[in-house]
Enzyme design. Structure first.
Site, PDB file in Angstrom:
ATOM      1  N   HIS A 121       0.831  -1.209   0.000  1.00 17.67           N
ATOM      2  CA  HIS A 121       0.000   0.000   0.000  1.00 17.67           C
ATOM      3  C   HIS A 121       0.865   1.258   0.000  1.00 17.67           C
ATOM      4  CE1 HIS A 121      -3.208  -2.711   1.253  1.00 17.67           C
ATOM      5  NE2 HIS A 121      -4.080  -1.713   1.179  1.00 17.67           N
ATOM      6  N   ASN A 154       7.732  -4.331   3.272  1.00 19.24           N
ATOM      7  CA  ASN A 154       6.300  -4.089   3.431  1.00 19.24           C
ATOM      8  C   ASN A 154       5.798  -4.463   4.823  1.00 19.24           C
ATOM      9  OD1 ASN A 154       3.537  -3.587   2.578  1.00 19.24           O
ATOM     10  ND2 ASN A 154       3.304  -5.801   2.475  1.00 19.24           N
TER      11      ASN A 154
END
Length: 285
Positions: A121, A154
């Site tokens: 994201h 991440n």
């Protein structure tokens, strides 16, 4: 002759009304667009100093954030959003990923399968949901908001920085402006390193602004893909000038030259208490 003149007059009135409608509608659209951009940016929408094939991008609106999309990179080059401190935020269940019809290239929810990269994201799920609501959370799961990130980045280092923004930095200030995005290899040296059609960045940046009108403060980070994940956050502190040099972006185009030089050219952690969270482990460690 009289009938023809009358018909021409009626047609002229219709055309005049149509033109007036177009002008008014366009003005309202531009007004609403500017209000939306003002709500999710600070000191102007990011732009490019020197337009080029790789620098061209489109600004796309989403609930809770703005996104600069590159059809050449097949990925976002920046995402801009605002957050504030929240107490006991109860966000909804994790939405499913979904394709974004606005992207030129077909990027499906399974496009990263077997690549070894996570769907990372840019506009974060929790922060956007906690501050901007459910529909904004759903919009963070558009594939246009994803870029390939190594699991170590991440799920660990990047996640720790996102957590620090919401749990540590936001409570210290009224609200924060955040701009985040990828850094690509110089030129086209890495252009063929792709997950499907999506170019793989070599690093990611995050710029955090506490935009007090009299004394704005900034932090900026560049985090490479190849990390272990447990490194101190302050190992990756940089100036905004350095991020701009590596991306070609001008993040705050409306700043005066004097303020820009002071704010973007230095690295200062004064007021952020970064040392309190720099070594804090993430929730997945």
């Amino acid at each position: 002759m009289g009938r023809a003149t009358s018909r021409l007059r009626r047609q002229g009135r219709r055309l005049a009304l149509l033109a007036l409608f177009i002008v008014v509608s366009s003005g309202l659209w531009l007004f609403q667009e500017q209000r939306y951009r003002d709500a999710f940016t600070w000191q102007g929408v990011p732009n490019w100093d020197a337009p080029s094939l790789t620098s061209f991008h489109r600004v796309m609106r989403n609930d809770g954030y703005l996104l600069g999309w590159s059809d050449v990179r097949a990925g976002a080059v920046w995402v801009s959003y605002r957050v504030a401190a929240v107490k006991d935020a109860a966000i909804g269940s994790r939405p499913g990923f979904s394709a974004d019809w606005r992207t030129l290239w077909p990027i499906g929810t399974d496009s990263y399968s077997g690549s070894g990269y996570d769907r990372g994201h840019l506009a974060p799920n929790y922060a956007i949901a906690a501050v901007h609501g459910r529909q904004a959370q759903v919009d963070t799961f558009l594939m246009s908001n994803m870029l390939p990130q190594t699991p170590e980045l991440n799920r660990q280092l990047w996640q720790r920085l996102e957590e620090a923004v919401m749990d540590h930095f936001a409570p210290r200030f009224e609200h924060l402006q955040v701009i985040t995005g990828p850094i690509y290899a110089e030129g086209f040296s890495n252009a063929m390193d792709r997950v499907g059609v999506v170019e793989v960045p070599v690093a990611f940046y995050k710029i955090i602004v506490a935009p007090h009108p009299d004394n704005p403060r900034t932090l900026a980070f560049i985090m490479p893909q190849k990390v272990r994940g447990n490194e101190p956050l302050d190992d990756y502190l940089v100036s905004i000038d350095e991020v701009e040099a590596k991306t070609g972006l001008n993040f705050f185009p409306d700043l005066t030259p004097a303020v820009e030089q002071t704010l973007e050219g230095r690295v200062s952690t004064h007021g952020w208490a970064l040392e309190d969270v720099a070594h804090k482990p993430g929730r997945f460690q």
